[in-house]
Structures are given as C-alpha cells and as structure tokens.
Design a protein around this motif. Structure first.
Motif, PDB file in Angstrom:
ATOM      1  N   VAL A 139      -8.870  -9.660 -31.122  1.00  0.00           N
ATOM      2  CA  VAL A 139     -10.176 -10.158 -31.571  1.00  0.00           C
ATOM      3  C   VAL A 139     -10.010 -10.942 -32.857  1.00  0.00           C
ATOM      4  CG1 VAL A 139     -12.455  -9.453 -32.438  1.00  0.00           C
ATOM      5  CG2 VAL A 139     -11.523  -8.374 -30.406  1.00  0.00           C
ATOM      6  N   LEU A 140      -9.183 -10.403 -33.799  1.00  0.00           N
ATOM      7  CA  LEU A 140      -8.963 -11.110 -35.076  1.00  0.00           C
ATOM      8  C   LEU A 140      -8.268 -12.435 -34.843  1.00  0.00           C
ATOM      9  CD1 LEU A 140      -7.965  -8.100 -37.331  1.00  0.00           C
ATOM     10  CD2 LEU A 140     -10.053  -9.439 -37.484  1.00  0.00           C
ATOM     11  N   ARG A 141      -7.295 -12.436 -33.935  1.00  0.00           N
ATOM     12  CA  ARG A 141      -6.610 -13.701 -33.649  1.00  0.00           C
ATOM     13  C   ARG A 141      -7.572 -14.705 -33.058  1.00  0.00           C
ATOM     14  NH1 ARG A 141      -1.608 -10.655 -30.799  1.00  0.00           N
ATOM     15  NH2 ARG A 141      -0.511 -10.040 -32.705  1.00  0.00           N
ATOM     16  N   ALA A 142      -8.457 -14.238 -32.144  1.00  0.00           N
ATOM     17  CA  ALA A 142      -9.421 -15.160 -31.541  1.00  0.00           C
ATOM     18  C   ALA A 142     -10.396 -15.678 -32.578  1.00  0.00           C
ATOM     19  CB  ALA A 142     -10.179 -14.450 -30.419  1.00  0.00           C
ATOM     20  N   ASN A 159      -9.742 -15.973 -35.845  1.00  0.00           N
ATOM     21  CA  ASN A 159      -9.015 -16.892 -36.741  1.00  0.00           C
ATOM     22  C   ASN A 159      -8.832 -18.271 -36.112  1.00  0.00           C
ATOM     23  OD1 ASN A 159      -8.675 -15.118 -38.938  1.00  0.00           O
ATOM     24  ND2 ASN A 159      -6.970 -14.104 -37.893  1.00  0.00           N
ATOM     25  N   SER A 160      -8.761 -18.281 -34.804  1.00  0.00           N
ATOM     26  CA  SER A 160      -8.597 -19.582 -34.143  1.00  0.00           C
ATOM     27  C   SER A 160      -9.865 -20.405 -34.206  1.00  0.00           C
ATOM     28  CB  SER A 160      -8.188 -19.368 -32.680  1.00  0.00           C
ATOM     29  OG  SER A 160      -9.252 -18.709 -31.988  1.00  0.00           O
ATOM     30  N   LEU A 161     -11.061 -19.718 -34.399  1.00  0.00           N
ATOM     31  CA  LEU A 161     -12.326 -20.437 -34.496  1.00  0.00           C
ATOM     32  C   LEU A 161     -12.541 -20.890 -35.939  1.00  0.00           C
ATOM     33  CD1 LEU A 161     -14.516 -18.059 -32.310  1.00  0.00           C
ATOM     34  CD2 LEU A 161     -13.601 -20.293 -31.654  1.00  0.00           C
ATOM     35  N   GLN A 162     -13.362 -21.917 -36.102  1.00  0.00           N
ATOM     36  CA  GLN A 162     -13.515 -22.512 -37.431  1.00  0.00           C
ATOM     37  C   GLN A 162     -14.835 -22.110 -38.079  1.00  0.00           C
ATOM     38  OE1 GLN A 162     -12.980 -26.731 -36.955  1.00  0.00           O
ATOM     39  NE2 GLN A 162     -10.772 -26.536 -36.439  1.00  0.00           N
ATOM     40  N   THR A 163     -15.949 -22.273 -37.387  1.00  0.00           N
ATOM     41  CA  THR A 163     -17.253 -21.991 -37.998  1.00  0.00           C
ATOM     42  C   THR A 163     -17.631 -20.534 -37.798  1.00  0.00           C
ATOM     43  OG1 THR A 163     -18.387 -22.589 -35.947  1.00  0.00           O
ATOM     44  CG2 THR A 163     -18.017 -24.350 -37.581  1.00  0.00           C
ATOM     45  N   LYS A 175     -17.687 -17.834 -34.561  1.00  0.00           N
ATOM     46  CA  LYS A 175     -17.121 -16.482 -34.695  1.00  0.00           C
ATOM     47  C   LYS A 175     -18.159 -15.404 -34.316  1.00  0.00           C
ATOM     48  CE  LYS A 175     -13.731 -17.640 -38.301  1.00  0.00           C
ATOM     49  NZ  LYS A 175     -13.313 -17.408 -39.695  1.00  0.00           N
ATOM     50  N   LEU A 176     -19.448 -15.611 -34.784  1.00  0.00           N
ATOM     51  CA  LEU A 176     -20.499 -14.633 -34.459  1.00  0.00           C
ATOM     52  C   LEU A 176     -20.790 -14.619 -32.963  1.00  0.00           C
ATOM     53  CD1 LEU A 176     -22.513 -12.645 -35.700  1.00  0.00           C
ATOM     54  CD2 LEU A 176     -24.135 -14.520 -35.915  1.00  0.00           C
ATOM     55  N   ALA A 177     -20.808 -15.781 -32.339  1.00  0.00           N
ATOM     56  CA  ALA A 177     -21.038 -15.844 -30.885  1.00  0.00           C
ATOM     57  C   ALA A 177     -19.898 -15.157 -30.130  1.00  0.00           C
ATOM     58  CB  ALA A 177     -21.158 -17.314 -30.456  1.00  0.00           C
ATOM     59  N   ALA A 178     -18.660 -15.398 -30.624  1.00  0.00           N
ATOM     60  CA  ALA A 178     -17.517 -14.732 -29.958  1.00  0.00           C
ATOM     61  C   ALA A 178     -17.594 -13.230 -30.118  1.00  0.00           C
ATOM     62  CB  ALA A 178     -16.219 -15.271 -30.551  1.00  0.00           C
ATOM     63  N   LEU A 179     -17.999 -12.771 -31.356  1.00  0.00           N
ATOM     64  CA  LEU A 179     -18.139 -11.324 -31.575  1.00  0.00           C
ATOM     65  C   LEU A 179     -19.244 -10.733 -30.694  1.00  0.00           C
ATOM     66  CD1 LEU A 179     -17.768 -11.030 -35.466  1.00  0.00           C
ATOM     67  CD2 LEU A 179     -16.299  -9.972 -33.750  1.00  0.00           C
ATOM     68  N   CYS A 180     -20.396 -11.460 -30.586  1.00  0.00           N
ATOM     69  CA  CYS A 180     -21.482 -10.959 -29.718  1.00  0.00           C
ATOM     70  C   CYS A 180     -21.044 -10.876 -28.259  1.00  0.00           C
ATOM     71  CB  CYS A 180     -22.705 -11.885 -29.851  1.00  0.00           C
ATOM     72  SG  CYS A 180     -23.536 -11.738 -31.441  1.00  0.00           S
ATOM     73  N   LYS A 181     -20.336 -11.912 -27.822  1.00  0.00           N
ATOM     74  CA  LYS A 181     -19.848 -11.915 -26.443  1.00  0.00           C
ATOM     75  C   LYS A 181     -18.900 -10.752 -26.196  1.00  0.00           C
ATOM     76  CE  LYS A 181     -17.680 -14.940 -23.052  1.00  0.00           C
ATOM     77  NZ  LYS A 181     -17.000 -16.241 -22.832  1.00  0.00           N
ATOM     78  N   LYS A 182     -17.993 -10.543 -27.184  1.00  0.00           N
ATOM     79  CA  LYS A 182     -17.036  -9.430 -27.056  1.00  0.00           C
ATOM     80  C   LYS A 182     -17.757  -8.086 -27.083  1.00  0.00           C
ATOM     81  CE  LYS A 182     -12.760  -8.152 -26.698  1.00  0.00           C
ATOM     82  NZ  LYS A 182     -11.958  -8.471 -25.518  1.00  0.00           N
ATOM     83  N   TYR A 183     -18.830  -8.017 -27.936  1.00  0.00           N
ATOM     84  CA  TYR A 183     -19.586  -6.759 -28.034  1.00  0.00           C
ATOM     85  C   TYR A 183     -20.313  -6.459 -26.726  1.00  0.00           C
ATOM     86  CZ  TYR A 183     -22.989  -3.357 -29.597  1.00  0.00           C
ATOM     87  OH  TYR A 183     -23.754  -2.229 -29.717  1.00  0.00           O
ATOM     88  N   THR A 184     -20.904  -7.509 -26.139  1.00  0.00           N
ATOM     89  CA  THR A 184     -21.600  -7.306 -24.853  1.00  0.00           C
ATOM     90  C   THR A 184     -20.618  -6.894 -23.755  1.00  0.00           C
ATOM     91  OG1 THR A 184     -21.390  -9.676 -24.473  1.00  0.00           O
ATOM     92  CG2 THR A 184     -23.481  -8.885 -25.372  1.00  0.00           C
TER      93      THR A 184
END
Length: 305
Positions: A1-4, A6-10, A14-23
């Motif tokens: 998750v941290l690597r993913a 870090n690969s994102l910029q804004t 990052k929040l959208a990726a975290l929400c997607k991962k959380y869902t």
C-alpha cells in the motif's frame, strides 16, 4: 500500500487509492465474516453430530457389555449343561457296563448249566416249549392289558373333557346369574326411586290441598251466616267443596296406589336381596364343587401320569 501511495503524486489520488483499498478490505472482511458464520454453523452441526455419535457409542458400549455378560452367562450355562451331560453319559456308561457284565455273567452261568445239563436237553426243550407257550399267553395278556389301559386312558380323557365342559358351563351360568341379578336389581332400584319421588310429590300435593281445604273450611265458618242467606253462593261453594273432596279422594287413591307400588318395589328389592344371597351361596357351593372337581382332575392327571 505504501509503495502504491508513493508511486502516486497528488493527495487526492492517494486518498482515492486508500478509499478503494479500504472498500476492498471491507468487502473481504464481510466475505470472511459470512464464511466464519457458515463455518461456525457447520461446527455446531458437527458438534451435535459428535454428541449424538458419542451417545450412540456409549449406548453401543453398554449394549456390548450387556451382550458380553449374557454371552459369559450363556457360556457358563453351556459349560454346566455340558458337564451335567458328561456326568450323565458317564453314569449311563457305567450302568451299561454293569448291565453288560451282569448279562455276561448270567450268560456264562447259563452256558455252564447247559454244559452240565446236556443230558437233560430234551426235557429242557419241552419245558422251553411250555415256557414259550406261557410267554405267548403272557404277551397276549399284556397286550390285552395294554388295550384295557389305553381304553381307560381314553375314558379318563373323555371324563376330563366332560368335567372341563361342565366347569365352563357352570362358570357361564354363574356369570349369567350375576349379570341378570345385577340388571334386575338396578331396574328395581330405579323403579323404587321413581315411585318414592312420585309419592313425595303426591304427598306434597296432598298437604297443599289439605291446606286449601282447611282455608276453605275457615272461610266457610266465617261466612256461614252470610252464605246461609245466599243459596246460589252456597250451592256454588258446596259444588266447589264437593269437587275439592273428589280431587282429594282421587289424590288419596293415587297416593295409596303409589304407596302400594313403592311397597311392592321394596318387597321386590328384599326378594332380590334374598335371591342375591341365595345366588351367592349357590356360587360359593359351585366354586367349592369346581375346586373339588379341579382337585379330582389333578388327582386323575397324577394317576394318569
């Protein structure tokens, strides 16, 4: 998750990726919870089946122990029977040997006597013929006696059957007498109670009518002076009095009739009680007779055996 991340910029990405991962993780958690519930249900079912199997196993173990004890008892009984049969076989063998030895000794004695009395062979032959004739006569007498005994046994069997039939008939007569006496007693009791009730009702009516007559007589005495002047009123009152006296006489006659019926019913009850005592005596006498016949049958059976 941290690597993913870090690969994102804004931060929005990052929040959208975290929400997607959380869902995704929440969905996996729900799936795991449903699977856990299903596994818990299966576990409870398996536990119940395990308890049922354990109870059946304990029952089977108990039945097995009972069967083993029964088998041991049966083996012990078979062993006792085998020992008894062996002992009896030994006794029979010993008896047979004794009989054979005795028979052999008697044969030897007979042979010695035959050798000694060889000269008297002709005389013995005649005696043997005579003995054979006597033996034949004895056999015929024995057969006749057997036939006579068989006839006696048949006669005893017929007597036994006759006694059994008489006993059955006596028991049926006793039961029929009891049932008829009970039915007659019940009928007489009901008739007596009905008659007693009717007598009470008629007595009450008689008392009421007598009270009315007394009341009318009092009125008659009170208004005797005035009624003497009025012939019509006196005639009507007189006719009414005559009607009342006729009615009283009729009621007295009916009460007498019901009293006589009640007395007859009580007399019938007394007769039924006497008949019941007679029937009980007869039943006791028949029971004694039955017991005597049973003792005679047992004695005949013992004698027959």
């Amino acid at each position: 998750v941290l690597r993913a991340l870090n690969s994102l910029q804004t931060t929005e990405e990052k929040l959208a990726a975290l929400c997607k991962k959380y869902t995704e993780l929440l969905e996996e958690h729900r799936v795991m919870q449903t699977a856990a519930k299903q596994h818990s249900r299966k576990l409870s079912v398996v536990c119940r089946e395990k308890e049922q199997l354990q109870s059946e196993h304990s029952k089977a173990v108990l039945a097995k122990s009972k069967l083993e004890s029964l088998c041991r008892e049966l083996q012990r009984h078979n062993k006792l029977v085998k020992e008894e049969s062996l002992a009896r076989a030994r006794e029979e063998e010993e008896k047979r040997k004794e009989v054979t030895t005795k028979f052999q000794t008697t044969i030897n004695d007979i042979q010695g006597q035959m050798k000694e009395h060889y000269q008297k062979n002709t005389k013995l032959r005649e005696e043997n013929i005579e003995l054979a004739n006597k033996l034949k006569n004895l056999i015929e007498q024995y057969e006749l006696r057997e036939q006579h005994i068989e006839k006696m046994f048949k006669h005893k069997d017929l007597e036994q059957q006759l006694i059994d039939a008489k006993l059955a008939q006596a028991s049926l007569q006793i039961t029929e007498a009891k049932e008829s006496s009970l039915q007659e007693k019940q009928m007489l009791l009901t008739e007596a109670t009905d008659a007693h009730k009717r007598v009470r009702v008629l007595e009450e009516q008689e008392v009421a009518l007598r009270a009315q007559v007394a009341m009318y007589t009092e009125k008659y005495e009170e208004f005797q002076g005035t009624l003497s002047k009025s012939n019509e009123v006196f005639g009507s009152f007189k006719s009414e009095m005559e009607k009342m006296t006729k009615k009283i006489k009729k009621l007295e006659k009916e009460t007498g009739m019901w009293k006589s019926r009640w007395e007859k019913s009580t007399k019938g009850l007394l007769e039924m009680a006497e008949e019941k005592t007679k029937n009980e005596k007869e039943i006791s006498r028949l029971n004694n007779k039955v017991q005597k016949l049973e003792s005679l049958c047992r004695a005949l059976q013992v004698e027959r055996n």
